[in-house]
Motif scaffolding. Structure first.
Motif, PDB file in Angstrom:
ATOM      1  N   ALA A 254       0.809  -1.211   0.000  1.00 44.37           N
ATOM      2  CA  ALA A 254       0.000   0.000   0.000  1.00 44.37           C
ATOM      3  C   ALA A 254       0.839   1.256   0.000  1.00 44.37           C
ATOM      4  CB  ALA A 254      -0.918   0.010   1.234  1.00 44.37           C
ATOM      5  N   ALA A 255       2.156   1.084   0.092  1.00 49.64           N
ATOM      6  CA  ALA A 255       3.019   2.235   0.292  1.00 49.64           C
ATOM      7  C   ALA A 255       3.011   3.211  -0.865  1.00 49.64           C
ATOM      8  CB  ALA A 255       4.465   1.776   0.558  1.00 49.64           C
ATOM      9  N   GLY A 256       2.828   2.711  -2.091  1.00 52.59           N
ATOM     10  CA  GLY A 256       2.899   3.614  -3.220  1.00 52.59           C
ATOM     11  C   GLY A 256       1.587   3.810  -3.938  1.00 52.59           C
ATOM     12  N   THR A 257       0.471   3.514  -3.267  1.00 47.73           N
ATOM     13  CA  THR A 257      -0.822   3.513  -3.944  1.00 47.73           C
ATOM     14  C   THR A 257      -1.542   4.852  -3.892  1.00 47.73           C
ATOM     15  OG1 THR A 257      -1.900   2.692  -1.930  1.00 47.73           O
ATOM     16  CG2 THR A 257      -1.122   1.042  -3.512  1.00 47.73           C
ATOM     17  N   THR A 258      -1.086   5.781  -3.078  1.00 50.64           N
ATOM     18  CA  THR A 258      -1.743   7.078  -2.999  1.00 50.64           C
ATOM     19  C   THR A 258      -1.554   7.830  -4.310  1.00 50.64           C
ATOM     20  OG1 THR A 258      -1.264   7.151  -0.635  1.00 50.64           O
ATOM     21  CG2 THR A 258      -1.972   9.206  -1.677  1.00 50.64           C
ATOM     22  N   SER A 259      -2.641   8.281  -4.886  1.00 59.41           N
ATOM     23  CA  SER A 259      -2.568   8.945  -6.188  1.00 59.41           C
ATOM     24  C   SER A 259      -1.908  10.311  -6.070  1.00 59.41           C
ATOM     25  CB  SER A 259      -3.966   9.110  -6.775  1.00 59.41           C
ATOM     26  OG  SER A 259      -4.717  10.037  -6.011  1.00 59.41           O
ATOM     27  N   ALA A 260      -1.365  10.781  -7.195  1.00 61.20           N
ATOM     28  CA  ALA A 260      -0.723  12.091  -7.225  1.00 61.20           C
ATOM     29  C   ALA A 260      -1.731  13.183  -6.875  1.00 61.20           C
ATOM     30  CB  ALA A 260      -0.123  12.345  -8.609  1.00 61.20           C
ATOM     31  N   GLY A 261      -2.932  13.048  -7.413  1.00 63.76           N
ATOM     32  CA  GLY A 261      -3.962  14.046  -7.141  1.00 63.76           C
ATOM     33  C   GLY A 261      -4.306  14.141  -5.666  1.00 63.76           C
ATOM     34  N   ARG A 262      -4.356  12.999  -5.001  1.00 60.62           N
ATOM     35  CA  ARG A 262      -4.687  12.997  -3.576  1.00 60.62           C
ATOM     36  C   ARG A 262      -3.558  13.600  -2.749  1.00 60.62           C
ATOM     37  NH1 ARG A 262      -6.772   7.777  -0.033  1.00 60.62           N
ATOM     38  NH2 ARG A 262      -7.280   8.951   1.860  1.00 60.62           N
ATOM     39  N   LEU A 263      -2.321  13.275  -3.119  1.00 60.02           N
ATOM     40  CA  LEU A 263      -1.177  13.841  -2.404  1.00 60.02           C
ATOM     41  C   LEU A 263      -1.142  15.358  -2.552  1.00 60.02           C
ATOM     42  CD1 LEU A 263       1.596  11.273  -3.387  1.00 60.02           C
ATOM     43  CD2 LEU A 263       0.754  11.695  -1.074  1.00 60.02           C
ATOM     44  N   ILE A 264      -1.341  15.830  -3.781  1.00 57.53           N
ATOM     45  CA  ILE A 264      -1.349  17.273  -4.035  1.00 57.53           C
ATOM     46  C   ILE A 264      -2.502  17.934  -3.298  1.00 57.53           C
ATOM     47  CG2 ILE A 264      -1.674  19.043  -5.815  1.00 57.53           C
ATOM     48  CD1 ILE A 264      -0.214  17.167  -7.766  1.00 57.53           C
ATOM     49  N   GLY A 265      -3.670  17.279  -3.329  1.00 56.77           N
ATOM     50  CA  GLY A 265      -4.857  17.841  -2.678  1.00 56.77           C
ATOM     51  C   GLY A 265      -4.687  17.991  -1.179  1.00 56.77           C
ATOM     52  N   LYS A 266      -4.138  16.962  -0.528  1.00 58.43           N
ATOM     53  CA  LYS A 266      -3.944  17.031   0.922  1.00 58.43           C
ATOM     54  C   LYS A 266      -2.952  18.135   1.291  1.00 58.43           C
ATOM     55  CE  LYS A 266      -3.717  13.362   3.477  1.00 58.43           C
ATOM     56  NZ  LYS A 266      -3.340  12.044   4.037  1.00 58.43           N
ATOM     57  N   ALA A 267      -1.869  18.223   0.510  1.00 58.85           N
ATOM     58  CA  ALA A 267      -0.872  19.257   0.786  1.00 58.85           C
ATOM     59  C   ALA A 267      -1.446  20.655   0.538  1.00 58.85           C
ATOM     60  CB  ALA A 267       0.357  19.037  -0.096  1.00 58.85           C
ATOM     61  N   PHE A 268      -2.246  20.783  -0.505  1.00 61.27           N
ATOM     62  CA  PHE A 268      -2.873  22.072  -0.835  1.00 61.27           C
ATOM     63  C   PHE A 268      -3.782  22.538   0.307  1.00 61.27           C
ATOM     64  CE2 PHE A 268      -6.473  24.442  -2.626  1.00 61.27           C
ATOM     65  CZ  PHE A 268      -5.802  25.468  -3.283  1.00 61.27           C
ATOM     66  N   VAL A 269      -4.640  21.634   0.773  1.00 62.69           N
ATOM     67  CA  VAL A 269      -5.559  21.976   1.865  1.00 62.69           C
ATOM     68  C   VAL A 269      -4.785  22.328   3.127  1.00 62.69           C
ATOM     69  CG1 VAL A 269      -7.373  21.086   3.389  1.00 62.69           C
ATOM     70  CG2 VAL A 269      -7.458  20.603   0.942  1.00 62.69           C
ATOM     71  N   LEU A 270      -3.682  21.609   3.367  1.00 61.69           N
ATOM     72  CA  LEU A 270      -2.877  21.838   4.565  1.00 61.69           C
ATOM     73  C   LEU A 270      -2.402  23.289   4.633  1.00 61.69           C
ATOM     74  CD1 LEU A 270      -1.976  19.873   6.823  1.00 61.69           C
ATOM     75  CD2 LEU A 270       0.194  19.657   5.628  1.00 61.69           C
ATOM     76  N   ASN A 271      -1.971  23.840   3.509  1.00 60.44           N
ATOM     77  CA  ASN A 271      -1.449  25.209   3.502  1.00 60.44           C
ATOM     78  C   ASN A 271      -2.543  26.251   3.336  1.00 60.44           C
ATOM     79  OD1 ASN A 271       1.230  25.069   4.129  1.00 60.44           O
ATOM     80  ND2 ASN A 271       1.999  25.272   2.054  1.00 60.44           N
ATOM     81  N   ILE A 272      -3.578  25.943   2.578  1.00 62.35           N
ATOM     82  CA  ILE A 272      -4.619  26.945   2.347  1.00 62.35           C
ATOM     83  C   ILE A 272      -5.405  27.228   3.627  1.00 62.35           C
ATOM     84  CG2 ILE A 272      -6.551  25.454   1.694  1.00 62.35           C
ATOM     85  CD1 ILE A 272      -7.201  27.416  -0.524  1.00 62.35           C
ATOM     86  N   LEU A 273      -5.409  26.279   4.560  1.00 68.59           N
ATOM     87  CA  LEU A 273      -6.146  26.466   5.810  1.00 68.59           C
ATOM     88  C   LEU A 273      -5.280  27.067   6.920  1.00 68.59           C
ATOM     89  CD1 LEU A 273      -8.362  23.232   5.996  1.00 68.59           C
ATOM     90  CD2 LEU A 273      -9.049  25.565   5.404  1.00 68.59           C
ATOM     91  N   ASN A 274      -4.153  27.632   6.552  1.00 67.69           N
ATOM     92  CA  ASN A 274      -3.284  28.292   7.532  1.00 67.69           C
ATOM     93  C   ASN A 274      -3.429  29.807   7.377  1.00 67.69           C
ATOM     94  OD1 ASN A 274      -1.328  29.226   9.246  1.00 67.69           O
ATOM     95  ND2 ASN A 274       0.333  28.002   8.376  1.00 67.69           N
ATOM     96  N   PRO A 275      -4.229  30.455   8.212  1.00 68.29           N
ATOM     97  CA  PRO A 275      -4.465  31.901   8.054  1.00 68.29           C
ATOM     98  C   PRO A 275      -3.233  32.747   8.324  1.00 68.29           C
ATOM     99  CG  PRO A 275      -5.356  31.141  10.143  1.00 68.29           C
ATOM    100  CD  PRO A 275      -4.919  29.900   9.394  1.00 68.29           C
ATOM    101  N   LYS A 276      -2.251  32.183   9.035  1.00 67.52           N
ATOM    102  CA  LYS A 276      -1.044  32.953   9.330  1.00 67.52           C
ATOM    103  C   LYS A 276      -0.269  33.283   8.059  1.00 67.52           C
ATOM    104  CE  LYS A 276       0.745  30.081  12.272  1.00 67.52           C
ATOM    105  NZ  LYS A 276       1.727  29.523  13.235  1.00 67.52           N
ATOM    106  N   LEU A 277      -0.443  32.474   7.008  1.00 65.18           N
ATOM    107  CA  LEU A 277       0.267  32.743   5.763  1.00 65.18           C
ATOM    108  C   LEU A 277      -0.201  34.049   5.126  1.00 65.18           C
ATOM    109  CD1 LEU A 277       0.483  29.198   4.119  1.00 65.18           C
ATOM    110  CD2 LEU A 277       2.355  30.572   5.043  1.00 65.18           C
ATOM    111  N   THR A 278      -1.514  34.291   5.160  1.00 61.36           N
ATOM    112  CA  THR A 278      -2.027  35.533   4.585  1.00 61.36           C
ATOM    113  C   THR A 278      -1.490  36.732   5.343  1.00 61.36           C
ATOM    114  OG1 THR A 278      -4.061  34.446   3.847  1.00 61.36           O
ATOM    115  CG2 THR A 278      -4.112  36.834   4.020  1.00 61.36           C
ATOM    116  N   ILE A 279      -1.515  36.660   6.656  1.00 57.22           N
ATOM    117  CA  ILE A 279      -1.013  37.758   7.475  1.00 57.22           C
ATOM    118  C   ILE A 279       0.486  37.942   7.251  1.00 57.22           C
ATOM    119  CG2 ILE A 279      -0.852  38.679   9.813  1.00 57.22           C
ATOM    120  CD1 ILE A 279      -3.716  38.336   8.695  1.00 57.22           C
TER     121      ILE A 279
END
Length: 205
Positions: free
Chosen positions: A100-125
């Protein structure tokens, strides 16, 4: 014009390990070089809305609106705790030979990382306070300068995070060939994400 001061300051900021860096390293250890590159790409994409908010002046609204900041902050806290729980539960996460180690799709990896940063309000400030310092006084086209600075910052972010992922990949088999080490890494990264979530929860504007 991109100044040397801007490049040095941006590099220092990007090199400091944060949520995105930790996520990219964890993916590099768990799934390898390609997966860590996708994670770096997602983290970089996740700062685009914050940069646009700064460039378009929307960051000023968040800076003055306690409600907007709090809503985004607690959404980020919830997501960080979700990532921590998911990492803690996934017993195959750092297994090199796991099917299962390499089964995560590229889209899912990108999506999780994208959400991780977009939900950090300190970045906007942060960008609201950071970018304008490097716009030339009296510039005829400050918007173009802001866009140029943003593009350079994004490129540096991707490059540094990609290197973090490559380093993690290089140590992958050596570090995670032991079941005991796999377990410690899993708990360690879960604790790191939970700690980041707690830190964000107690952070004011």
């Amino acid at each position: 014009m991109i100044s040397v001061e801007f490049l040095i300051t941006s590099l220092v900021v990007v090199l400091v390990p944060g949520t995105g860096a930790i996520y990219t390293v964890s993916i590099g250890l768990a799934q390898g070089r390609s997966a860590s590159t996708y994670a770096a790409l997602g983290c970089t994409a996740g700062i685009v809305p914050h940069l646009l908010a700064t460039v378009l002046g929307l960051a000023a609204v968040m800076h003055t609106s306690a409600m907007a900041f709090q809503v985004l902050k607690y959404a980020g806290v919830a997501y960080l705790f979700y990532i921590a729980f998911a990492t803690w539960r996934d017993k195959s996460a750092f297994s090199v030979d796991s099917s299962a180690a390499g089964t995560t799709s590229a889209g899912r990896l990108i999506g999780k990382a994208f959400v991780l940063n977009i939900l950090n309000p300190k970045l906007t400030i942060f960008f609201l306070a950071f970018l304008p310092q490097f716009v030339e006084p009296g510039a005829e086209r400050p918007l173009l300068q802001l866009l140029g600075l943003s593009a350079v910052f994004m490129a540096m972010t991707f490059a540094v995070f990609a290197v973090y992922g490559l380093v993690a990949h290089a140590f992958r088999r050596r570090v995670v060939e032991s079941a005991a080490v796999q377990r410690r890494l899993r708990y360690g990264f879960a604790a790191a994400f939970a700690g980041l979530g707690a830190k964000l929860a107690f952070t004011g504007k």
